[in-house]
Scaffold this motif. Sequence first.
Motif, mmCIF file in Angstrom:
data_model
loop_
_atom_site.group_PDB
_atom_site.id
_atom_site.type_symbol
_atom_site.label_atom_id
_atom_site.label_comp_id
_atom_site.label_asym_id
_atom_site.label_seq_id
_atom_site.Cartn_x
_atom_site.Cartn_y
_atom_site.Cartn_z
ATOM 1 N N ARG A 1 3.664 -15.268 2.795
ATOM 2 C CA ARG A 1 2.332 -15.758 3.172
ATOM 3 C C ARG A 1 1.238 -15.177 2.298
ATOM 4 N NH1 ARG A 1 2.748 -16.784 9.557
ATOM 5 N NH2 ARG A 1 0.604 -17.461 9.254
ATOM 6 N N GLY A 2 1.495 -14.058 1.654
ATOM 7 C CA GLY A 2 0.475 -13.436 0.830
ATOM 8 C C GLY A 2 0.967 -12.163 0.210
ATOM 9 N N ILE A 3 0.066 -11.505 -0.534
ATOM 10 C CA ILE A 3 0.409 -10.277 -1.254
ATOM 11 C C ILE A 3 -0.688 -9.252 -1.024
ATOM 12 C CG2 ILE A 3 0.737 -9.253 -3.539
ATOM 13 C CD1 ILE A 3 1.893 -11.940 -4.440
ATOM 14 N N VAL A 4 -0.293 -8.019 -0.764
ATOM 15 C CA VAL A 4 -1.209 -6.895 -0.639
ATOM 16 C C VAL A 4 -0.927 -5.928 -1.790
ATOM 17 C CG1 VAL A 4 -1.876 -4.901 0.752
ATOM 18 C CG2 VAL A 4 -1.430 -7.106 1.853
ATOM 19 N N LEU A 5 -1.983 -5.492 -2.446
ATOM 20 C CA LEU A 5 -1.864 -4.548 -3.552
ATOM 21 C C LEU A 5 -2.563 -3.258 -3.149
ATOM 22 C CD1 LEU A 5 -1.084 -3.953 -6.500
ATOM 23 C CD2 LEU A 5 -3.227 -5.042 -7.194
ATOM 24 N N THR A 6 -1.836 -2.138 -3.226
ATOM 25 C CA THR A 6 -2.419 -0.863 -2.829
ATOM 26 C C THR A 6 -1.893 0.237 -3.741
ATOM 27 O OG1 THR A 6 -2.909 0.544 -0.911
ATOM 28 C CG2 THR A 6 -0.643 -0.249 -1.125
ATOM 29 N N PRO B 1 -7.603 4.939 7.179
ATOM 30 C CA PRO B 1 -6.535 4.943 6.165
ATOM 31 C C PRO B 1 -5.184 4.514 6.703
ATOM 32 C CG PRO B 1 -7.916 6.880 5.907
ATOM 33 C CD PRO B 1 -8.377 6.204 7.166
ATOM 34 N N ARG B 2 -4.812 4.951 7.898
ATOM 35 C CA ARG B 2 -3.484 4.608 8.420
ATOM 36 C C ARG B 2 -3.371 3.142 8.812
ATOM 37 N NH1 ARG B 2 -5.952 7.632 12.467
ATOM 38 N NH2 ARG B 2 -6.286 6.514 14.449
ATOM 39 N N GLU B 3 -4.536 2.456 8.922
ATOM 40 C CA GLU B 3 -4.535 1.038 9.297
ATOM 41 C C GLU B 3 -4.718 0.116 8.093
ATOM 42 O OE1 GLU B 3 -6.765 1.972 13.565
ATOM 43 O OE2 GLU B 3 -7.717 0.688 12.051
ATOM 44 N N LEU B 4 -4.857 0.691 6.903
ATOM 45 C CA LEU B 4 -5.286 -0.085 5.747
ATOM 46 C C LEU B 4 -4.340 -1.243 5.433
ATOM 47 C CD1 LEU B 4 -7.331 -0.317 3.410
ATOM 48 C CD2 LEU B 4 -5.837 1.196 2.088
ATOM 49 N N VAL B 5 -3.081 -0.950 5.171
ATOM 50 C CA VAL B 5 -2.138 -1.998 4.788
ATOM 51 C C VAL B 5 -1.888 -2.951 5.950
ATOM 52 C CG1 VAL B 5 0.244 -2.447 4.059
ATOM 53 C CG2 VAL B 5 -1.059 -0.602 2.989
ATOM 54 N N ALA B 6 -1.748 -2.421 7.161
ATOM 55 C CA ALA B 6 -1.521 -3.287 8.322
ATOM 56 C C ALA B 6 -2.673 -4.258 8.519
ATOM 57 C CB ALA B 6 -1.312 -2.442 9.577
ATOM 58 N N HIS B 7 -3.903 -3.780 8.317
ATOM 59 C CA HIS B 7 -5.062 -4.655 8.477
ATOM 60 C C HIS B 7 -5.069 -5.746 7.397
ATOM 61 C CE1 HIS B 7 -9.024 -5.668 10.039
ATOM 62 N NE2 HIS B 7 -9.445 -5.777 8.782
ATOM 63 N N ALA B 8 -4.696 -5.369 6.182
ATOM 64 C CA ALA B 8 -4.622 -6.371 5.115
ATOM 65 C C ALA B 8 -3.592 -7.439 5.447
ATOM 66 C CB ALA B 8 -4.287 -5.690 3.791
ATOM 67 N N ILE B 9 -2.452 -7.029 5.987
ATOM 68 C CA ILE B 9 -1.407 -7.992 6.371
ATOM 69 C C ILE B 9 -1.910 -8.885 7.501
ATOM 70 C CG2 ILE B 9 0.893 -8.191 7.408
ATOM 71 C CD1 ILE B 9 1.620 -5.609 5.861
ATOM 72 N N VAL C 1 8.644 -6.146 1.518
ATOM 73 C CA VAL C 1 8.150 -7.265 2.314
ATOM 74 C C VAL C 1 7.979 -6.781 3.749
ATOM 75 C CG1 VAL C 1 8.609 -9.592 3.165
ATOM 76 C CG2 VAL C 1 9.246 -8.964 0.822
ATOM 77 N N ILE C 2 6.766 -6.944 4.283
ATOM 78 C CA ILE C 2 6.454 -6.536 5.650
ATOM 79 C C ILE C 2 5.836 -7.729 6.358
ATOM 80 C CG2 ILE C 2 5.168 -4.934 7.115
ATOM 81 C CD1 ILE C 2 5.098 -2.991 4.742
ATOM 82 N N ARG C 3 6.476 -8.169 7.431
ATOM 83 C CA ARG C 3 5.961 -9.294 8.220
ATOM 84 C C ARG C 3 5.671 -10.509 7.326
ATOM 85 N NH1 ARG C 3 0.902 -7.076 10.850
ATOM 86 N NH2 ARG C 3 0.720 -9.239 11.540
ATOM 87 N N ASN C 4 6.604 -10.787 6.442
ATOM 88 C CA ASN C 4 6.513 -11.958 5.566
ATOM 89 C C ASN C 4 5.347 -11.867 4.587
ATOM 90 O OD1 ASN C 4 7.841 -14.300 4.781
ATOM 91 N ND2 ASN C 4 6.405 -15.605 5.869
ATOM 92 N N VAL C 5 4.899 -10.669 4.308
ATOM 93 C CA VAL C 5 3.857 -10.426 3.309
ATOM 94 C C VAL C 5 4.402 -9.431 2.295
ATOM 95 C CG1 VAL C 5 1.561 -9.468 2.879
ATOM 96 C CG2 VAL C 5 1.954 -10.935 4.867
ATOM 97 N N GLY C 6 4.242 -9.731 1.012
ATOM 98 C CA GLY C 6 4.675 -8.810 -0.016
ATOM 99 C C GLY C 6 3.665 -7.694 -0.214
ATOM 100 N N VAL C 7 4.127 -6.463 -0.240
ATOM 101 C CA VAL C 7 3.259 -5.305 -0.444
ATOM 102 C C VAL C 7 3.669 -4.620 -1.742
ATOM 103 C CG1 VAL C 7 2.460 -3.104 0.457
ATOM 104 C CG2 VAL C 7 2.935 -4.999 2.028
ATOM 105 N N ILE C 8 2.731 -4.531 -2.680
ATOM 106 C CA ILE C 8 2.961 -3.859 -3.959
ATOM 107 C C ILE C 8 2.205 -2.536 -3.934
ATOM 108 C CG2 ILE C 8 2.666 -3.978 -6.452
ATOM 109 C CD1 ILE C 8 2.665 -7.019 -6.218
ATOM 110 N N THR C 9 2.932 -1.447 -4.171
ATOM 111 C CA THR C 9 2.317 -0.123 -4.194
ATOM 112 C C THR C 9 2.429 0.457 -5.589
ATOM 113 O OG1 THR C 9 2.966 0.237 -1.893
ATOM 114 C CG2 THR C 9 2.287 2.165 -3.162
ATOM 115 N N LEU C 10 1.275 0.778 -6.183
ATOM 116 C CA LEU C 10 1.269 1.515 -7.442
ATOM 117 C C LEU C 10 1.571 2.967 -7.099
ATOM 118 C CD1 LEU C 10 -1.936 -0.081 -9.004
ATOM 119 C CD2 LEU C 10 0.441 -0.811 -9.242
ATOM 120 N N ASN C 11 2.665 3.484 -7.613
ATOM 121 C CA ASN C 11 3.178 4.746 -7.095
ATOM 122 C C ASN C 11 3.430 5.759 -8.214
ATOM 123 O OD1 ASN C 11 3.969 6.541 -5.213
ATOM 124 N ND2 ASN C 11 5.836 5.511 -4.625
#
Length: 799
Positions: free
Chosen positions: A590-595, A722-730, A550-560
């Motif tokens: 507040r939301g979910i990011v999938l990466t 690339p380094r801004e990808l997840v942050a921008h989605a959040i 969880v980053i800034r109240n957003v769930g981040v799912i990483t396929l790893n």
Amino acid sequence: MCVDEKLWRPAVAADQIGESPTVPTVVALLAAGAAARPDAELFRFDDESWSYRRIDEQTSRLAHRLIEVDGVAPGDRVAIMLPNVVQWPVVWLAVLKAGAVAVPINSAYRAADLGFVLRDSGALLVLTDAGHVELVRDTVAADVGLSGVGIVDVADDASDRFSTTAPDVAVDAQTLANLQYTSGTTGFPKACMLTHDYWVRIAWTCAGATGLGPDDVLLTAQPFSYMDPQWNTVLALTTGAPLVVLPRFSASGFMADVRRHRVTFFYVLGSMPTLLFKQPPSDDDRDNDLRMVLCSAIPTALHGALEQRWGAPWREVYGMTESGIDLISPFDDLTAVGGGSIGHPVPSKRVDVVGPDGAAVADGEPGELVVSGRPMMLGYWNRPEETERTLRDGWLHTGDVVVRDAGGAIRLVGRIKDMVRRGGENIASVEVEAALERDDVIVASAVVAVPDDVFGEEVKAFIQLADAVVADRATAEAIVARVRGQLARFKVPRYIEFVTDLPRTPSERVAKSVLKERTTAMPGTTYDMAPQIASSTGESGHNELVRWEVIRNVGVITLNRPDKLNALSVAMRLRLAALIREHGTGERLRGIVLTGAGRAFSAGEDLAAPPTDFDGLRRTFESFHDITRAIVDTRVPVIAAVNGIAVGGASEITLCCDARIGTSNTVYYQPENARGLTISNATSLLLTRLVRNHAMRMVLASPRIDADAAVRIGLVDELVEPRELVAHAIDLIHAWTPDGNTTALHLALLRPTSEEIERAFAREDAAADESWHSGALAAGIEGFWRTKDGRINEAGVNK
């Protein structure tokens, strides 16, 4: 009356502890108490008082019934399966009066555990209550080996017509009283054969060490099937103090009961002190009559604070079911507070610390604690080999690793069988658990060994968090950062998994075998702390395959799974859908990011392990369908942060998301038609909604669509660094979900309906069925392996 105003009269003088008890059996203690103080209170259950006379008469009646109706003879085993009600000690004492052997059974047992204990003990009879009688009947009826076992409901035992005089049965100190089954933290439990002398000596020793007498009030909250309430009962008989019995241990209500009943003494163990201390402080904390507390496994870091908070000395006592009380910390020994000592031997015991070869080790060196003296079990019931391994040359080998200091005090280090052996280092789980539980956000922890290709074993911690603490990667990282300052680097947990509770034995020890079984059946999110550990150790490791944070109240799912281009197994797909469904309600996030990790978002289905039968094919399709359902049904935005190649089923997953953000490395590839593979996951519906006339070309021509083309046709909304990808989605999720927003309503209006999705699923399932039965799908998979290029060959996957 204040505690200070009472004249305390010890029942056993301190200098008598090493002597033999003046009354040799449990039943003789009851008889002596009934004769000397018939109307004095012996038990208190639910505010109802039970006098010595009442208990003595009722146990005599029931003992006669057992002998005359049920045919119980001296030495017969009689099982007791009851919760913490007064009938428990009544049945126990009645069984002992009949000269029989009590077999306590945990009232939480189900059929398998119950059947095992009944078979193993050879019980003749089970006394139980209405809440368990059906279970007992069904268990007995289902096992021909138990066909002769009788069942008595204690509410209807018809004992009133029998004599109140105890039956004339010879019972002495060496008469077997209990088959007391160990807690069974590993494998099936073993039954310790315990005599009357065993119980009487525990109570005698405890009474002498504490100075308890008839002016005290004792309390117990553990299940009666465990030994603590039983020796507390004998302690009450020895001291003349009444015993208050709670239905169960409740951390939130325990100290209120201590105040209400004006309790002066109790015994707690395991996690109980920590759970008590982590209750919110109250102005009433020191408003109690406590004189002393005995405890096993007092948290070293909390010891002084426990005493300060409740205004009474807490002292460590060490023992096992096999040996009763072995060590105790004197109440006048202030050096024991916070020192980690588990005490000194009681006068009737000898202890030593030995190495693997059985030779004594030097003070300050770790070794196994061995104990001799009285009390001691006779051995394990029906297990002569186990008995020989544990009782050797008169010494009980405890399996506990300890260190003895120059003054003779013993400090517990861990269990021989509860160690993590990492790269040649032996790590005691108890040491890591103690360090973790000093953290205010942690209620309890359990440390176990997990296999590791490099080090042999690694340290994994299951952690139960305090209320309102978020179970996410940030919390795991903070915990590891704090514990790193307390432990050697090789002892710091590599893996963290948060759990809502820890399964426990009746003695409040964590049942680690049950915990492992539970997490195998229902795996939770495991956070790999290797990146944190590597910053100070230079080590590296493998992350979990579906990582949640969880980053800034957003769930981040990483396929790893980067070594397989993050190819999705069925288990990974099920986990992915479960995470989206669990956290997509809008109640917490507040939301979910999938990466994805590495250079790939994902390659979809793992064609290195394709379905081999029709049922497998249907499970494959259904697991992809479930991801779509989970995303479409959320009440929060779901954004795909497409960091690299998205192939087949994985590109289809991104179509379900509310937005797709890519980088210059983003590539889409739909190889179904070119490779003879059937599409799935509602692509026929979602793709046409997004890219319209481009959909036909994407599927039938199967081109690779690079990032610029993906943006041009609307498959990707925008490209970022690339380094801004997840942050921008959040950031995008935050922009879409202002406070007081109506995002959930807009999502419902803008997304395809469930009916549309299900119709697409039905069409695709029919196409998959036809493809499977015609052999086209198998041929497509074979064609894929023949024609894959170098990059796909490296991944070994596609869809």
